[in-house]
Design a protein around this motif. Structure first.
Motif, PDB file in Angstrom:
ATOM      1  N   THR A  21       2.537 -61.205   9.309  1.00  0.00           N
ATOM      2  CA  THR A  21       1.738 -61.639  11.500  1.00  0.00           C
ATOM      3  C   THR A  21       0.731 -61.919  10.746  1.00  0.00           C
ATOM      4  O   THR A  21      -0.053 -61.492  10.005  1.00  0.00           O
ATOM      5  N   HIS A  22       0.241 -62.337  11.752  1.00  0.00           N
ATOM      6  CA  HIS A  22      -1.256 -62.877  12.445  1.00  0.00           C
ATOM      7  C   HIS A  22      -1.976 -61.620  13.227  1.00  0.00           C
ATOM      8  O   HIS A  22      -2.889 -62.034  13.434  1.00  0.00           O
ATOM      9  N   SER A  23      -1.501 -60.457  13.339  1.00  0.00           N
ATOM     10  CA  SER A  23      -1.484 -59.723  14.151  1.00  0.00           C
ATOM     11  C   SER A  23      -3.501 -58.704  14.028  1.00  0.00           C
ATOM     12  O   SER A  23      -3.197 -58.321  12.452  1.00  0.00           O
ATOM     13  N   GLY A  24      -3.736 -58.579  14.871  1.00  0.00           N
ATOM     14  CA  GLY A  24      -5.137 -58.065  14.541  1.00  0.00           C
ATOM     15  C   GLY A  24      -4.513 -56.458  15.112  1.00  0.00           C
ATOM     16  O   GLY A  24      -3.489 -56.201  14.785  1.00  0.00           O
ATOM     17  N   ASP A  25      -5.372 -55.587  14.018  1.00  0.00           N
ATOM     18  CA  ASP A  25      -5.247 -53.913  14.044  1.00  0.00           C
ATOM     19  C   ASP A  25      -5.113 -54.234  15.785  1.00  0.00           C
ATOM     20  O   ASP A  25      -5.917 -54.158  16.311  1.00  0.00           O
ATOM     21  N   GLY A  26      -3.913 -53.067  15.683  1.00  0.00           N
ATOM     22  CA  GLY A  26      -3.569 -52.278  16.970  1.00  0.00           C
ATOM     23  C   GLY A  26      -2.876 -53.471  18.586  1.00  0.00           C
ATOM     24  O   GLY A  26      -3.763 -52.640  19.910  1.00  0.00           O
ATOM     25  N   LEU A  49       9.931 -54.131   5.263  1.00  0.00           N
ATOM     26  CA  LEU A  49       8.922 -54.236   4.713  1.00  0.00           C
ATOM     27  C   LEU A  49       7.571 -55.410   5.317  1.00  0.00           C
ATOM     28  O   LEU A  49       8.083 -56.430   6.521  1.00  0.00           O
ATOM     29  N   TYR A  50       6.664 -54.435   6.517  1.00  0.00           N
ATOM     30  CA  TYR A  50       5.805 -55.088   7.072  1.00  0.00           C
ATOM     31  C   TYR A  50       4.005 -55.120   6.721  1.00  0.00           C
ATOM     32  O   TYR A  50       3.309 -54.238   6.504  1.00  0.00           O
ATOM     33  N   ALA A  51       3.560 -56.905   6.654  1.00  0.00           N
ATOM     34  CA  ALA A  51       1.833 -56.186   6.593  1.00  0.00           C
ATOM     35  C   ALA A  51       0.986 -57.621   7.701  1.00  0.00           C
ATOM     36  O   ALA A  51       1.890 -57.850   8.219  1.00  0.00           O
ATOM     37  N   VAL A 102       7.219 -65.383   8.450  1.00  0.00           N
ATOM     38  CA  VAL A 102       6.348 -65.343   8.839  1.00  0.00           C
ATOM     39  C   VAL A 102       5.176 -65.502   9.996  1.00  0.00           C
ATOM     40  O   VAL A 102       6.550 -66.394  10.800  1.00  0.00           O
ATOM     41  N   THR A 103       4.292 -65.698  10.679  1.00  0.00           N
ATOM     42  CA  THR A 103       3.940 -66.517  11.657  1.00  0.00           C
ATOM     43  C   THR A 103       2.452 -67.472  11.251  1.00  0.00           C
ATOM     44  O   THR A 103       2.150 -67.773  10.121  1.00  0.00           O
ATOM     45  N   LEU A 104       2.742 -68.163  12.388  1.00  0.00           N
ATOM     46  CA  LEU A 104       1.881 -69.661  11.724  1.00  0.00           C
ATOM     47  C   LEU A 104       0.988 -69.429  12.752  1.00  0.00           C
ATOM     48  O   LEU A 104       1.293 -71.091  13.104  1.00  0.00           O
ATOM     49  N   ALA A 105      -0.093 -68.868  12.889  1.00  0.00           N
ATOM     50  CA  ALA A 105      -0.680 -68.660  13.897  1.00  0.00           C
ATOM     51  C   ALA A 105      -2.172 -69.904  13.125  1.00  0.00           C
ATOM     52  O   ALA A 105      -2.754 -70.777  14.257  1.00  0.00           O
ATOM     53  N   LYS A 106      -1.694 -70.460  12.094  1.00  0.00           N
ATOM     54  CA  LYS A 106      -2.927 -71.125  11.491  1.00  0.00           C
ATOM     55  C   LYS A 106      -2.508 -72.233  10.513  1.00  0.00           C
ATOM     56  O   LYS A 106      -2.811 -71.483   9.308  1.00  0.00           O
ATOM     57  N   THR A 166      10.375 -68.606  10.242  1.00  0.00           N
ATOM     58  CA  THR A 166       8.834 -68.492  10.310  1.00  0.00           C
ATOM     59  C   THR A 166       8.704 -68.529  11.893  1.00  0.00           C
ATOM     60  O   THR A 166       9.812 -68.077  12.847  1.00  0.00           O
ATOM     61  N   VAL A 167       8.104 -66.971  12.438  1.00  0.00           N
ATOM     62  CA  VAL A 167       8.060 -66.830  14.224  1.00  0.00           C
ATOM     63  C   VAL A 167       7.199 -66.724  15.280  1.00  0.00           C
ATOM     64  O   VAL A 167       6.011 -66.665  14.215  1.00  0.00           O
ATOM     65  N   ASN A 168       7.087 -67.218  16.532  1.00  0.00           N
ATOM     66  CA  ASN A 168       5.927 -66.312  17.135  1.00  0.00           C
ATOM     67  C   ASN A 168       5.584 -68.131  17.221  1.00  0.00           C
ATOM     68  O   ASN A 168       5.197 -68.647  18.480  1.00  0.00           O
TER      69      ASN A 168
END
Lengths: 339, 351
Positions: free
Chosen positions: A62-67, A90-92, A117-121, A141-143
């Motif tokens: 995902t395109h998540s930031g930390d925390g 597995l997650y990253a 995967v997420t396609l934020a960009k 793809t999600v989100n």
């Protein structure tokens, strides 16, 4: 001046008291805390695999930031489904597009059995998705990225259309008779955030303005909202784009002496409690748990039964408008981190 | 201090240290002068541009914004006068809040116990920075960059490991919460206007820091260490102790800020605080601290924080197009800094 002086003196006295208490380590709280939580979930047990299909490996990037609280819920939905479907999950994540694409590449190298995967960009992820397809790995793809998902060769897309979610907010604000609203963006340059505010602007009959705040600095978020509410008393609604900022907006409205109703995107424990108590008007939930859960489950269904959901169109998980009526029930779910 | 400044021979009239300076010239030589002029300029500017800027409630908001930044900017300025940086200061605030929240929650202890444990942990991290710096060779920039990364990772890692989610659980229903909230996050009403208690903490820190810098031996050590470490060591200044003390000062500021964060918002997001360390340094620099050390003042740093608070909230009061928010912020800060620099140059020229 006298008040200030006593204030300083109290502070000093209390500081000394703290050190005393700490040294003794005698103070225990009879309310709240871990003990209360343990009592709550005493009966809850972890799920076991419900199927005996081979132990496939699915990777999620995902395109998540930390925390980020939101992605934490997505992840726990995915993990729950993975436990049930006998999947090695597995997650990253990385908030930089290039890094995110490299993470997908490394899962392809690992020859996982499915990728989420997420396609934020979207542009940055195009190549990675093409490589996955070439390697014969199914992708969901999600989100974010409902528009590009099919084009890039993904099986299906699960998520909320940000513009539609924004439009739902505008309509709800109309229903509540609001005239002037403020849209609080906590991340400048985030496309999804802009889409939400634009969508709300489109359907909202009143006037809506954007306000950018620094999401990593809560006192700044509070004082900025406070400043805007002080300067414009006619604002009667504030919409935050993330659950953690809703409570802060409530505090800002309080100290600015503003009567504006606070509404928010996304849900967490505090938001559910706020809805219940009436501090918040409504929340727009895109059900992150469902996004993670469905993605893993659909990949499993595809591997097991070649099922595909959505017929090439995105499967929407939101927007679900939550008001006081549903809040009590959802508060318990939010507390355990699944809503 | 007699060690560093040997008494001149009696009757030696040519020594420039004995030349009497007028009070006006003394004032012109103060490091915070430039920032005070800058602050007045920013204040007048926004008084005209934004109608609601001069309301008492607006000024209270500006002071709140300035104080949350200033509580860190003041000890960071002292550290910079001592010639060092601390890039871990921003996330240390979050660490401090996380420790008190999680300790209280997991132990089901009175909230004050968590607050005390947090003070010890935070100060220990300050000592770690200081000891690492004084025992090894790399510059503080690198050392504290390492601490910054470690703390960022630990904030996330520990929170996720202990709480199961990336934010802490609410501790607002636990014993001691309301009294701790009174101390760290309450509001004082004076003449119908609500002031946040962080403003008091900020003023107290300015007073203590100024007293240390100007009236104590430790203050002379700080200037000496920042001005020239080897020379300071040669005349018997305890360089290592001074630096460790300065890092502990920053840690203490981080502790106050962290507790404020926790008791204002009940829960803490573990990813917060990243990037704030640069804002503290910016405030100290606007306030007249030299990046190379040996020069600056606590009052200056506080005024720097005030300028930052006025600009960031003034833009909101002025209702400027928010798309350009960061740009306006940058322009205003640059102008304030240039004005500050110009005033200082003029002041030094007239000496």
């Amino acid at each position: 001046m006298a008040r200030v002086k006593t204030g300083v003196r109290t502070v000093g006295a209390v500081l000394v008291a703290v050190l005393g208490v700490t040294a003794g380590l005698t103070g225990c709280s009879s309310t709240g805390g871990k003990r209360a939580e343990d009592a709550r979930k005493a009966a809850t047990a972890q799920g076991k695999a419900a199927v005996n299909t081979p132990r496939w490996t699915f990777g999620m990037v995902t395109h998540s930031g930390d925390g980020d609280t939101f992605w934490d819920i997505v992840q726990s939905g995915a993990e729950q489904a993975a436990r049930k479907d006998n999947i090695n999950f597995l997650y990253a994540h990385d908030d930089e597009a290039q890094q995110q694409a490299q993470l997908v590449d490394s899962y392809i190298d690992k020859k996982v059995d499915g990728i989420i995967v997420t396609l934020a960009k979207p542009d940055a992820m195009k190549g990675a998705l093409a490589r996955a397809k070439k390697a014969g790995i199914p992708v969901i793809t999600v989100n974010s990225g409902s528009a590009e998902s099919k084009k890039f060769g993904a099986l299906t897309h699960i998520g909320q259309d940000e513009t539609i979610a924004g439009e739902a907010v505008g309509e709800e604000l109309n229903k509540r008779g609001k005239k002037k609203a403020l849209c609080i963006l906590h991340e400048q340059g985030n496309v999804g955030h802009e889409q939400r505010c634009d969508g709300a602007k489109k359907t909202f009959d009143g006037k809506m303005q954007n306000l950018y705040v620094t999401g990593t600095n809560m006192p700044d978020v509070q004082s900025s909202i406070e400043a805007r509410l002080q300067t414009d008393k006619s604002i009667d609604a504030v919409v935050t784009l993330g659950a953690p900022f809703a409570d802060t907006a409530v505090k800002a409205a309080d100290s600015a002496g503003s009567k504006a109703e606070i509404d928010t995107f996304d849900l967490n424990e505090t938001v559910a409690a706020g809805l219940k108590s009436g501090d918040l008007g409504f929340a727009v939930d895109q059900q992150p748990y469902l996004q993670g859960y469905q993605a893993v489950d659909l990949l499993w269904l595809y591997k097991y039964n070649a099922d595909v959901l959505g017929g090439g169109r995105p499967v929407l998980t939101g927007p679900q408008i939550i008001t006081k009526d549903q809040a009590a029930e959802l508060e318990d779910y939010a507390k355990r981190g699944t809503r | 201090m007699t060690a560093t400044a040997p008494a001149p021979a009696p009757g030696d009239k040519t020594d420039e240290r004995l030349v009497k300076t007028s009070p006006l010239k003394k004032l012109m030589g103060r490091p915070e002068l430039g920032s005070v002029v800058g602050a007045i300029a920013v204040f007048i500017f926004f008084s005209f541009v934004a109608d609601s800027f001069l309301q008492a409630s607006s000024l209270a908001t500006v002071l709140y914004a300035a104080s949350t930044l200033g509580i860190m900017a003041v000890p960071v300025a002292l550290l910079m006068i001592g010639g060092e940086f601390d890039l871990s200061a921003g996330v240390l605030v979050t660490t401090s809040a996380l420790v008190s929240s999680m300790f209280s929650y997991q132990m089901t202890a009175n909230v004050w116990v968590g607050v005390g444990v947090s003070l010890l942990v935070t100060l220990a991290i300050g000592v770690f920075n200081g000891v690492m710096l004084t025992r090894t060779d790399p510059p503080s920039f690198i050392i504290t960059l390492g601490t910054f990364l470690m703390l960022t990772g630990m904030n996330l890692g520990f929170t996720k490991m202990i709480s199961g989610t990336v934010s802490t659980k609410s501790i607002s229903d636990m014993e001691g919460f309301s009294s701790a909230k009174d101390v760290f996050a309450s509001t004082i009403t004076i003449g119908g206007v609500d002031f946040k208690i962080t403003i008091l903490w900020w003023l107290a820190l300015i007073a203590v820091a100024t007293w240390i810098l100007l009236r104590t031996r430790v203050g002379n050590w700080i200037f000496a260490v920042g001005g020239g470490e080897d020379a300071a060591r040669a005349v018997g200044v305890p360089v290592a102790k001074t630096k460790i003390g300065l890092y502990m000062g920053v840690a203490f500021g981080a502790w106050i800020s962290g507790q404020h964060l926790l008791f204002s918002y009940d829960t803490v997001q573990s990813g917060e605080g990243v990037g704030n360390e640069l804002i503290y340094i910016v405030a100290a620099v606007i306030g007249g601290c030299l990046i190379t050390g040996g020069y600056g003042s606590a009052v200056g740093a506080a005024v720097g924080a005030l300028i930052f608070g006025m600009v960031s909230k003034g833009i909101v009061y002025a209702e400027w197009n928010s798309d350009w928010f960061k740009f306006f912020l940058g322009v205003m800060l640059l102008l304030a800094t240039l004005l500050n620099h110009w005033v200082r140059k003029r002041a030094e020229a007239t000496k």
